[in-house]
Design an enzyme around this catalytic site. Structure first.
Site, PDB file in Angstrom:
ATOM      1  N   LYS A 110     -13.881 -32.145 -14.541  1.00  0.00           N
ATOM      2  CA  LYS A 110     -13.603 -30.721 -14.297  1.00  0.00           C
ATOM      3  C   LYS A 110     -12.277 -30.508 -13.582  1.00  0.00           C
ATOM      4  CE  LYS A 110     -18.179 -28.801 -14.830  1.00  0.00           C
ATOM      5  NZ  LYS A 110     -19.296 -28.050 -14.279  1.00  0.00           N
ATOM      6  N   LYS A 192     -20.186 -34.339 -25.574  1.00  0.00           N
ATOM      7  CA  LYS A 192     -21.492 -33.673 -25.470  1.00  0.00           C
ATOM      8  C   LYS A 192     -21.378 -32.209 -25.898  1.00  0.00           C
ATOM      9  CE  LYS A 192     -21.440 -31.889 -20.789  1.00  0.00           C
ATOM     10  NZ  LYS A 192     -22.107 -31.552 -19.571  1.00  0.00           N
ATOM     11  N   LYS A 195     -21.261 -25.494 -23.565  1.00  0.00           N
ATOM     12  CA  LYS A 195     -20.997 -24.068 -23.735  1.00  0.00           C
ATOM     13  C   LYS A 195     -19.508 -23.779 -23.817  1.00  0.00           C
ATOM     14  CE  LYS A 195     -24.086 -23.576 -20.197  1.00  0.00           C
ATOM     15  NZ  LYS A 195     -25.275 -23.112 -19.481  1.00  0.00           N
TER      16      LYS A 195
HETATM   17  P1  AMP Z   1     -25.791 -26.826 -17.312  1.00  0.00           P
HETATM   18  O1  AMP Z   1     -25.678 -25.870 -18.413  1.00  0.00           O
HETATM   19  O2  AMP Z   1     -24.603 -27.711 -17.176  1.00  0.00           O
HETATM   20  O3  AMP Z   1     -26.234 -26.187 -16.036  1.00  0.00           O
HETATM   21  O4  AMP Z   1     -26.957 -27.841 -17.732  1.00  0.00           O
HETATM   22  C1  AMP Z   1     -28.316 -27.544 -17.632  1.00  0.00           C
HETATM   23  C2  AMP Z   1     -29.143 -28.736 -18.017  1.00  0.00           C
HETATM   24  O5  AMP Z   1     -28.930 -29.076 -19.411  1.00  0.00           O
HETATM   25  C3  AMP Z   1     -28.828 -30.010 -17.231  1.00  0.00           C
HETATM   26  O6  AMP Z   1     -30.028 -30.701 -16.957  1.00  0.00           O
HETATM   27  C4  AMP Z   1     -27.955 -30.801 -18.159  1.00  0.00           C
HETATM   28  O7  AMP Z   1     -28.045 -32.182 -17.926  1.00  0.00           O
HETATM   29  C5  AMP Z   1     -28.555 -30.444 -19.529  1.00  0.00           C
HETATM   30  N1  AMP Z   1     -27.543 -30.554 -20.616  1.00  0.00           N
HETATM   31  C6  AMP Z   1     -26.360 -29.903 -20.699  1.00  0.00           C
HETATM   32  N2  AMP Z   1     -25.692 -30.239 -21.830  1.00  0.00           N
HETATM   33  C7  AMP Z   1     -26.491 -31.126 -22.492  1.00  0.00           C
HETATM   34  C8  AMP Z   1     -26.374 -31.827 -23.731  1.00  0.00           C
HETATM   35  N3  AMP Z   1     -25.319 -31.691 -24.533  1.00  0.00           N
HETATM   36  N4  AMP Z   1     -27.395 -32.652 -24.091  1.00  0.00           N
HETATM   37  C9  AMP Z   1     -28.484 -32.797 -23.300  1.00  0.00           C
HETATM   38  N5  AMP Z   1     -28.653 -32.164 -22.130  1.00  0.00           N
HETATM   39  C10 AMP Z   1     -27.687 -31.332 -21.707  1.00  0.00           C
END
Ligand code: AMP
Ligand code: TRP
Length: 326
Positions: A110, A192, A195
């Site tokens: 980041k 990965k 968003k």
């Molecule tokens: P965040 O949107 O970064 O707050 O992520 C929320 C949850 O989704 C966290 O537990 C992340 O580890 C999981 N997560 C985010 N992106 C992925 C992805 N591409 N594949 C699997 N899990 C994900």
């Protein structure tokens, strides 16, 4: 078991979030004491629009509920409404070496991505996350693979605190899904799904059928035409197979058999249909919730009250141990 996890209220929720985290939470809430939080304070560490934060929090609330989170079976609340998170975060920062924070992969990534805004909050992000986890006496933290390092650091912080001030915190463990812990971008299977990545590479839980079809049909695949699970040789197809398997409940081996000799096009068409069908209930339920603003506020207020009780109790102990209380 006490379970804690959080999700940032930044934009839409995608199938990576769902398969990596939320789906697991929904299963866990049946037999455990679950605490789930919308972590708005974490969302402030990267550029965001203040006038949109409240709207995003309500959006995430609706998607969680539409996905099956049941506020009667878990505590569901907004992080910033419980002041103990920020207080504990400060106290934990005094037992966390800066080097531990600087070596975090997410911080490094980041910092490059948001070169002009490498704020101290971005560095301290894992301490706030440790505070979230430790406040609730958490045993297990279900997250996607990208968050594993942060949970391990929370464990390390708990251990260090306990050593210095006497046993106070449980040492939490990470819980990754067996498959789906890292869903990759449809446009770049080396990265990965995210968003903020290329939106074409990311299927949102609330995407309409047309958008789903378009994104799947244009997903990057690999040379050859065999539908085969092989992450190193065929990362694109393997990612699609994982998604297919997790939404259908069929093993990747059985899917390979079903599509033997059929080519990418047919496989992608079937996958589009499957996703359209499986994601439809999310959109429907989310739409129903649009009309229930009072109910949503009540759910979050109830969650706040319940979380508050646990958080205050923990903080009393922590203050005593650290010499802030007689
Ligand atoms: P965040 O949107 O970064 O707050 O992520 C929320 C949850 O989704 C966290 O537990 C992340 O580890 C999981 N997560 C985010 N992106 C992925 C992805 N591409 N594949 C699997 N899990 C994900
Ligand atoms: N950092 C996590 C993410 O980006 C969200 C999060 C904040 C979290 N606090 C947490 C996850 C505590 C698990 C436990 O996905």
């Amino acid at each position: 078991m006490r379970i804690f996890s959080g999700i940032r209220p930044t934009g839409e929720i995608h199938i990576g979030n769902y398969l990596g985290a939320i789906k697991n939470w929904i299963a866990l809430q049946e037999k455990n004491e679950c605490v789930f939080s919308i972590v708005d304070l974490h969302a402030m560490t990267t550029p965001y629009l203040p006038q949109e934060l409240q709207k995003n929090i309500m959006e995430v609330t609706k998607v969680y509920l539409a996905a099956g989170l049941n506020p009667e079976k878990c505590i569901f609340f907004v992080q910033s409404q419980i002041k103990e998170h920020t207080e504990l975060s400060w106290l934990l920062s005094t037992v966390t070496p800066i080097g531990d924070l600087q070596r975090m992969t997410q911080f490094k990534e980041k910092s490059v991505k948001h070169k002009r805004d490498v704020n101290a909050g971005l560095l301290n992000y894992p301490i706030l996350m440790a505070a979230d986890i430790l406040l609730y006496g958490t045993d297990l933290v279900p997250v996607g693979k990208d968050q594993k390092q942060h949970v391990e650091l929370a464990r390390e912080i708990a251990r260090r605190f306990n050593k210095k001030f006497g046993k106070t915190f449980k040492e939490p463990e990470v819980l990754l899904p067996k498959t789906g812990a890292k869903i990759m971008s449809l446009q770049n299977p080396e990265k990965k799904m995210s968003k903020t990545d290329n939106p074409q590479g990311c299927i949102e839980l609330l995407d309409k059928p047309d958008a789903i079809r378009k994104k799947i049909m244009t997903a990057v695949t690999d040379p050859g035409k065999e539908i085969k699970y092989d992450v190193s040789q065929k990362p694109g197809i393997s990612n699609l197979l994982t998604i297919y398997s997790l939404f259908s409940g069929i093993s990747t081996t059985d899917i390979e058999k079903e599509f033997e000799g059929k080519g990418y096009q047919t496989f992608k068409e079937k996958l589009s249909q499957l996703l359209i069908e499986k994601l439809e209930p999310f959109r429907r339920k989310k739409k129903e919730l649009e009309l229930r603003q009072t109910l949503l506020e009540k759910i979050l207020e109830e969650g706040r009250k319940r979380a508050q009780i646990i958080a205050q109790e923990t903080m009393k102990k922590v203050r005593k141990k650290m010499g802030l209380l007689k």
